[in-house]
Design an enzyme around this catalytic site. Structure first.
Site, short mmCIF file in Angstrom:
data_model
loop_
_atom_site.label_atom_id
_atom_site.label_comp_id
_atom_site.label_asym_id
_atom_site.label_seq_id
_atom_site.Cartn_x
_atom_site.Cartn_y
_atom_site.Cartn_z
N LYS A 51 -28.11 13.15 -68.59
CA LYS A 51 -28.94 11.95 -68.40
C LYS A 51 -30.29 12.32 -67.79
O LYS A 51 -31.34 11.90 -68.28
CB LYS A 51 -28.21 10.97 -67.50
CG LYS A 51 -28.98 9.74 -67.24
CD LYS A 51 -29.05 9.17 -65.88
CE LYS A 51 -28.97 9.96 -64.65
NZ LYS A 51 -28.33 9.24 -63.55
N ALA A 115 -2.75 16.63 -68.18
CA ALA A 115 -1.61 16.77 -67.27
C ALA A 115 -1.24 15.40 -66.73
O ALA A 115 -2.12 14.54 -66.54
CB ALA A 115 -1.98 17.71 -66.12
N GLY A 176 -26.04 -4.45 -66.71
CA GLY A 176 -27.22 -4.48 -65.83
C GLY A 176 -27.13 -3.50 -64.69
O GLY A 176 -27.93 -3.54 -63.76
N ILE A 179 -26.53 2.55 -64.92
CA ILE A 179 -26.45 3.31 -66.18
C ILE A 179 -27.17 2.54 -67.29
O ILE A 179 -27.92 3.11 -68.08
CB ILE A 179 -24.98 3.62 -66.52
CG1 ILE A 179 -24.40 4.58 -65.47
CG2 ILE A 179 -24.85 4.21 -67.92
CD1 ILE A 179 -22.91 4.87 -65.62
N GLY A 262 -19.68 -1.14 -66.92
CA GLY A 262 -18.78 -0.72 -65.85
C GLY A 262 -17.84 0.38 -66.30
O GLY A 262 -17.79 0.74 -67.48
N ASP A 303 -14.14 9.48 -58.50
CA ASP A 303 -14.24 8.18 -59.16
C ASP A 303 -12.88 7.51 -59.37
O ASP A 303 -12.80 6.29 -59.47
CB ASP A 303 -14.91 8.33 -60.54
CG ASP A 303 -16.42 8.52 -60.41
OD1 ASP A 303 -16.91 8.72 -59.29
OD2 ASP A 303 -17.09 8.49 -61.47
N THR A 311 -21.51 11.72 -57.79
CA THR A 311 -21.10 13.12 -57.76
C THR A 311 -21.03 13.72 -56.35
O THR A 311 -20.01 14.31 -55.98
CB THR A 311 -22.05 13.95 -58.66
OG1 THR A 311 -21.73 13.63 -60.00
CG2 THR A 311 -21.90 15.43 -58.44
N HIS A 435 -51.29 13.15 -46.18
CA HIS A 435 -52.27 12.42 -46.98
C HIS A 435 -52.97 13.35 -47.96
O HIS A 435 -53.26 14.48 -47.61
CB HIS A 435 -53.32 11.82 -46.04
CG HIS A 435 -54.34 10.98 -46.75
ND1 HIS A 435 -54.05 9.72 -47.23
CD2 HIS A 435 -55.62 11.25 -47.08
CE1 HIS A 435 -55.12 9.24 -47.82
NE2 HIS A 435 -56.08 10.13 -47.76
#
Ligand code: FAD
Length: 455
Positions: A51, A115, A176, A179, A262, A303, A311, A435
């Site tokens: 991404k 698994a 929204g 992602i 989602g 997750d 992450t 600055h």
């Protein structure tokens, strides 16, 4: 009782890989790990990394336009998606191999297989092989969720975007969240005509209201057609593309429809329910502060536990688990003041409480600066940056910081250190500005734009 291994990790993503590596290399454990798809998991293969590379790719047209305003004799040229994808695939293979060799070098045995958990100490691989383990770590991550509307099978998800053979000319993005908004900006930057449909009032729910409004306005100003209060009720393939039926204005025919509505934790068919491991309403594994489930030998991180789906959080949870169980250093992952970024154009960086959450907690002061950054102003752009600090009236601590600006992701990482250390507004104020930078606004906001509540 003797076991085949000390630790069996299910899932080779951010959390699982970190836990396996630390348990084996620093905890001296005998570790095995099963990964059913590609090593590295969502972040490396179909999340953060590809991404962000697409974010970089999509930023060039605007940069080239700006270069002309700065006197360069340059023209844009065409973007080749096949050329980008070839380079992307190569990079992901490199990263995947690096993850694999990191595990192998640490002494972890890898099973390229699905698994499932058979009992408190047994894992079963897809070929029927059973492996016993003193501890089992569930690190299976999550997957995109698409609501079951008619024609839902026509929808793409974020998993598919990185594998497209060609970019669509037009796309409807449904959702929204971060992602959805990131892909809207990416695809728009790559020349795709983007419409976004979101059923709620404003995109980026959960982020500070002023900041999310600022991002939405900037996306609209760049040409992304955002429809809030819009729900897609059906998709249908026609000769011209995919027709979306919608309430609230986003209906029409598009080359592609991308659902970013989602994610669901990957717990289906894992065998956890039968063992008495509690699952939450979204299917997430319920764990305590130490990532331990109701079955003492089974832990879960990342997750799949639906705590903070990022992450670095999955990595911290995996590391804390390995330290606790295999190194005798009992510790919890810290979920307080986790900074994050939304890689829209412009970016949103955020840490701490939103204004609304802080005001619900205690009396606050709010400092806001909006301005047109010098770099893009010179190029004739109207883009505005937003800096916002939410400050406790009682303790003067900065409770929240929200930045919408180019490089906000980089800036918020640094602001987060100060805020995590408990910096007050006066600490920010006595820091001399650098600055000319965008970030100097962080230390030059003198008066609050409003006070909410009274200390
Ligand atoms: P995952 O990385 O999902 O790894 C789980 C692994 O388990 C997968 O490889 C899966 O194949 C495997 N698996 C699942 N079930 C089984 C099984 N039964 N047997 C064997 N293997 C199995 N986070 C950020 O911090 N910054 C970002 O910019 C960011 N961008 C994102 C963009 C997108 C499009 C997406 C989808 C996510 C993004 N995230 C981002 C979130 C981040 O990717 C996740 O929080 C992170 O990958 C979670 O790590 P994990 O170890 O919990 O799970």
């Amino acid at each position: 009782m003797t076991f085949d291994v000390d630790l069996f990790v299910i899932g080779g993503g951010s959390g699982g890989v970190r836990a396996a590596r630390i348990a084996a290399s620093e905890g001296g454990a005998r570790v095995a790990l099963a990964e059913e798809y590609r090593m590295g998991g969502t972040c490396v293969i179909r999340g953060c990394v590809p991404k962000k590379l697409m974010v970089y790719a999509s930023a060039f047209p605007a940069q080239i336009e700006d270069a002309r305003a700065y006197g360069w004799d340059v023209t844009g040229g065409d973007f080749s998606w096949p050329a980008f994808r070839t380079a992307l695939d190569k990079e992901l293979i490199r990263l995947e191999n690096a993850y694999r060799s990191g595990l192998v070098n640490a002494g972890v045995t890898i099973h390229p297989s699905r698994a499932v958990v058979e009992d408190a100490h047994t894992v079963r691989l897809a070929d029927g092989q059973r492996i016993t383990a003193k501890h089992i770590l569930i690190a299976t991550g999550g997957r995109p969720f698409v609501p079951q509307i008619p024609g839902a099978d026509l929808a793409l998800t974020s998993n598919d975007v990185f594998l497209l053979d060609a970019l669509p000319a037009s796309v409807l993005i449904v959702g929204g969240g971060f992602i959805a908004c990131e892909f809207a900006c990416i695809l728009h930057g790559l020349g795709v005509q983007v419409t976004l449909a979101y059923r709620g009032e404003q995109v980026l729910r959960g982020f500070d209201d002023e900041a999310r409004g600022h991002v939405a306005d900037a996306m609209t100003a760049r040409g992304i057609d955002i429809h809030c209060h819009s729900d897609i009720t059906a998709l249908e393939r026609t000769a011209d593309g995919i027709r979306a039926t919608a309430t609230g204005g986003a209906g029409g025919t598009y080359d592609a429809v991308l659902y970013a509505t989602g994610r669901k934790p990957n717990t289906d068919g894992l065998g956890l329910g039968a063992l008495g491991i509690g699952l939450g309403s979204n299917g997430e594994v319920l764990v305590d502060d130490y990532s331990q489930t109701a079955v003492p030998s089974i832990y879960a991180v990342g997750d799949v536990t639906d705590r903070i789906a990022l992450t670095p959080v999955a990595i911290r949870e995996g590391h804390a688990f390995a330290d606790t169980v295999f190194k005798g250093q009992v510790r919890k992952a810290d979920h307080e003041l986790v900074a994050s970024a939304v890689f829209t154009q412009p970016e949103l960086g955020t840490v701490g409480l939103t204004e609304a959450a802080a005001a619900a907690q205690e009396p606050i002061e709010v400092y806001v600066a909006t301005f047109r950054p010098m770099q893009t102003l010179f190029a004739g752009r109207q883009d505005r940056a937003l800096f916002k600090l939410v400050v406790s009236q009682a303790t003067r601590r900065v409770l929240g910081c929200h930045i919408v600006a180019p490089g906000a992701g980089e800036m918020i990482q640094l602001a987060a250190i100060a805020i995590k250390m408990g910096a007050t507004k006066e600490d920010f104020d006595r820091t001399v500005a650098v600055h000319p930078t965008i970030a100097e606004e962080l230390v030059t906001m003198k008066s609050p734009v409003r006070r909410v509540g009274n200390a």
